[in-house]
Write a protein that holds these residues in place. Sequence first.
Motif, PDB file in Angstrom:
ATOM      1  N   GLY A  37       0.956  -1.124  -0.111  1.00  0.00           N
ATOM      2  CA  GLY A  37      -0.056  -0.120  -0.116  1.00  0.00           C
ATOM      3  C   GLY A  37       0.830   1.478  -0.097  1.00  0.00           C
ATOM      4  O   GLY A  37       0.660   2.065  -0.838  1.00  0.00           O
ATOM      5  N   THR A  38       1.917   1.293   0.841  1.00  0.00           N
ATOM      6  CA  THR A  38       2.868   2.372   1.115  1.00  0.00           C
ATOM      7  C   THR A  38       3.506   2.639  -0.479  1.00  0.00           C
ATOM      8  O   THR A  38       3.579   3.596  -0.988  1.00  0.00           O
ATOM      9  CB  THR A  38       3.745   2.180   2.110  1.00  0.00           C
ATOM     10  OG1 THR A  38       3.301   2.010   3.145  1.00  0.00           O
ATOM     11  CG2 THR A  38       4.701   3.455   2.321  1.00  0.00           C
ATOM     12  N   PHE A  39       4.056   1.653  -0.907  1.00  0.00           N
ATOM     13  CA  PHE A  39       4.697   1.555  -2.248  1.00  0.00           C
ATOM     14  C   PHE A  39       3.668   2.197  -3.327  1.00  0.00           C
ATOM     15  O   PHE A  39       4.315   3.076  -4.100  1.00  0.00           O
ATOM     16  CB  PHE A  39       5.271   0.529  -2.777  1.00  0.00           C
ATOM     17  CG  PHE A  39       6.008   0.278  -4.061  1.00  0.00           C
ATOM     18  CD1 PHE A  39       7.316   0.931  -4.187  1.00  0.00           C
ATOM     19  CD2 PHE A  39       5.379   0.079  -5.128  1.00  0.00           C
ATOM     20  CE1 PHE A  39       8.048   0.722  -5.335  1.00  0.00           C
ATOM     21  CE2 PHE A  39       5.920   0.131  -6.462  1.00  0.00           C
ATOM     22  CZ  PHE A  39       7.435   0.791  -6.439  1.00  0.00           C
ATOM     23  N   VAL A  40       2.478   1.633  -3.473  1.00  0.00           N
ATOM     24  CA  VAL A  40       1.610   2.276  -4.581  1.00  0.00           C
ATOM     25  C   VAL A  40       1.206   3.463  -4.435  1.00  0.00           C
ATOM     26  O   VAL A  40       1.064   4.325  -5.211  1.00  0.00           O
ATOM     27  CB  VAL A  40       0.315   1.342  -4.537  1.00  0.00           C
ATOM     28  CG1 VAL A  40      -0.697   1.913  -5.399  1.00  0.00           C
ATOM     29  CG2 VAL A  40       0.595  -0.243  -4.985  1.00  0.00           C
ATOM     30  N   LEU A  41       1.091   4.087  -2.909  1.00  0.00           N
ATOM     31  CA  LEU A  41       0.879   5.623  -2.957  1.00  0.00           C
ATOM     32  C   LEU A  41       1.933   6.245  -3.105  1.00  0.00           C
ATOM     33  O   LEU A  41       1.591   7.248  -4.002  1.00  0.00           O
ATOM     34  CB  LEU A  41       0.320   5.709  -1.275  1.00  0.00           C
ATOM     35  CG  LEU A  41      -1.072   5.228  -0.810  1.00  0.00           C
ATOM     36  CD1 LEU A  41      -1.209   5.328   0.460  1.00  0.00           C
ATOM     37  CD2 LEU A  41      -2.351   5.682  -1.756  1.00  0.00           C
ATOM     38  N   TYR A  42       3.192   5.849  -2.724  1.00  0.00           N
ATOM     39  CA  TYR A  42       4.399   6.649  -3.012  1.00  0.00           C
ATOM     40  C   TYR A  42       4.537   6.833  -4.382  1.00  0.00           C
ATOM     41  O   TYR A  42       4.723   7.862  -5.090  1.00  0.00           O
ATOM     42  CB  TYR A  42       5.470   6.124  -2.220  1.00  0.00           C
ATOM     43  CG  TYR A  42       6.831   6.768  -2.363  1.00  0.00           C
ATOM     44  CD1 TYR A  42       7.266   8.005  -2.024  1.00  0.00           C
ATOM     45  CD2 TYR A  42       7.746   6.366  -3.412  1.00  0.00           C
ATOM     46  CE1 TYR A  42       8.182   8.613  -2.366  1.00  0.00           C
ATOM     47  CE2 TYR A  42       8.898   6.864  -3.912  1.00  0.00           C
ATOM     48  CZ  TYR A  42       9.102   8.040  -3.433  1.00  0.00           C
ATOM     49  OH  TYR A  42      10.350   8.722  -3.624  1.00  0.00           O
ATOM     50  N   ALA A  43       4.548   5.557  -5.045  1.00  0.00           N
ATOM     51  CA  ALA A  43       4.708   5.571  -6.687  1.00  0.00           C
ATOM     52  C   ALA A  43       3.860   6.423  -7.455  1.00  0.00           C
ATOM     53  O   ALA A  43       4.190   6.897  -8.425  1.00  0.00           O
ATOM     54  CB  ALA A  43       4.899   3.980  -7.128  1.00  0.00           C
ATOM     55  N   THR A  44       2.647   6.312  -7.058  1.00  0.00           N
ATOM     56  CA  THR A  44       1.575   7.195  -7.574  1.00  0.00           C
ATOM     57  C   THR A  44       1.828   8.677  -7.612  1.00  0.00           C
ATOM     58  O   THR A  44       1.953   9.388  -8.554  1.00  0.00           O
ATOM     59  CB  THR A  44       0.171   6.876  -7.132  1.00  0.00           C
ATOM     60  OG1 THR A  44      -0.129   5.587  -7.239  1.00  0.00           O
ATOM     61  CG2 THR A  44      -0.817   7.629  -7.909  1.00  0.00           C
ATOM     62  N   TRP A  45       2.266   8.937  -6.206  1.00  0.00           N
ATOM     63  CA  TRP A  45       2.565  10.414  -6.030  1.00  0.00           C
ATOM     64  C   TRP A  45       3.549  10.736  -6.772  1.00  0.00           C
ATOM     65  O   TRP A  45       3.843  11.808  -7.302  1.00  0.00           O
ATOM     66  CB  TRP A  45       2.679  10.744  -4.661  1.00  0.00           C
ATOM     67  CG  TRP A  45       3.159  11.923  -4.273  1.00  0.00           C
ATOM     68  CD1 TRP A  45       2.780  13.309  -4.408  1.00  0.00           C
ATOM     69  CD2 TRP A  45       4.494  12.357  -3.661  1.00  0.00           C
ATOM     70  NE1 TRP A  45       3.690  14.589  -3.863  1.00  0.00           N
ATOM     71  CE2 TRP A  45       4.700  13.622  -3.566  1.00  0.00           C
ATOM     72  CE3 TRP A  45       5.543  11.351  -3.414  1.00  0.00           C
ATOM     73  CZ2 TRP A  45       5.961  14.364  -3.133  1.00  0.00           C
ATOM     74  CZ3 TRP A  45       6.812  11.982  -2.712  1.00  0.00           C
ATOM     75  CH2 TRP A  45       6.996  13.509  -2.646  1.00  0.00           C
ATOM     76  N   ARG A  46       4.712  10.137  -6.839  1.00  0.00           N
ATOM     77  CA  ARG A  46       5.987  10.516  -7.381  1.00  0.00           C
ATOM     78  C   ARG A  46       5.856  10.408  -8.880  1.00  0.00           C
ATOM     79  O   ARG A  46       6.509  11.244  -9.743  1.00  0.00           O
ATOM     80  CB  ARG A  46       7.227   9.417  -7.166  1.00  0.00           C
ATOM     81  CG  ARG A  46       7.587   9.729  -5.791  1.00  0.00           C
ATOM     82  CD  ARG A  46       8.488  11.050  -5.925  1.00  0.00           C
ATOM     83  NE  ARG A  46       9.721  10.875  -6.685  1.00  0.00           N
ATOM     84  CZ  ARG A  46      10.405  11.824  -7.430  1.00  0.00           C
ATOM     85  NH1 ARG A  46       9.837  12.760  -7.594  1.00  0.00           N
ATOM     86  NH2 ARG A  46      11.465  11.483  -8.026  1.00  0.00           N
TER      87      ARG A  46
END
Length: 258
Positions: A37-46
């Motif tokens: 979940g953290t990775f998906v949120l971070y990757a989307t934001w980035r």
Amino acid sequence: MGLPTAQGKEAGRVPLPLTNRQDTWWIRPLVTVLVLGTFVLYATWRGLENQFYEIGPYLSPFYSPLLPIKLNIAGWPISPAIYIILFPLSFRLTCYYYRLAYYRAFFWDPPACAVQEPAARKHYTGERQFPFILQNIHRFAFYIAVIFIFILAYDAIRAFFFDGQFGVAVGSLIFLINIVLLALYTFSCHSFRHLIGGRINCYSCTLRNRTRYSIWQRVSHLNERHGLFAWASLIAVGLTDLYVRLVASGAIHDVRFF
Ligand code: FES
């Protein structure tokens, strides 16, 4: 070990999810939700941020290869990451290991071995109908992932050259670790293992088959650790991008060894 009965569930005596397991089976799906979940949120934001993705010889893996396409939607420039995200995403999303992990963690389908699904399902179609039938593209996603390994390997080599001079900095080592972990993840893939050693009736009959068998043994060795490489490479990609962002935004300075 039997599961609690439906009558017990109706009487409210059995807490959901239904299981008799006494161990901490829930830790694994919980960690999966947190990390993925953290990775998906971070990757989307980035991916949408569209800045701080390149500095000196470093190019964020989320933006590589950097395509020279400049499009706007209603005045908003489209991030270059959008053009490429589908390829690594399709590889990870259809990965046999990740499927196990996110079916359990996000869909509770079921959450763990010997743990009943919370909701009874009327029709189970497995991966034979849309959208899950799309999981079958994994072999093709693998081919594209191999191309990305070469692209990211080029980026990793580039990370050792500063203004045309060979050098080593913290960023160079991060890029090196990233590509090694990505390569281990990619070449420990179940599809690759089948590609190398599958559809052969006799391993010892020809030199070609004996060679394939020997490579298959090595790939099988890697394949046993595929889950480990899946997580390690995911975290490595995220941290490599984070490092590029921190250096590019001026939050930290890259430390050069020589
Ligand atoms: Fe995981 Fe192919 S099975 S990448």
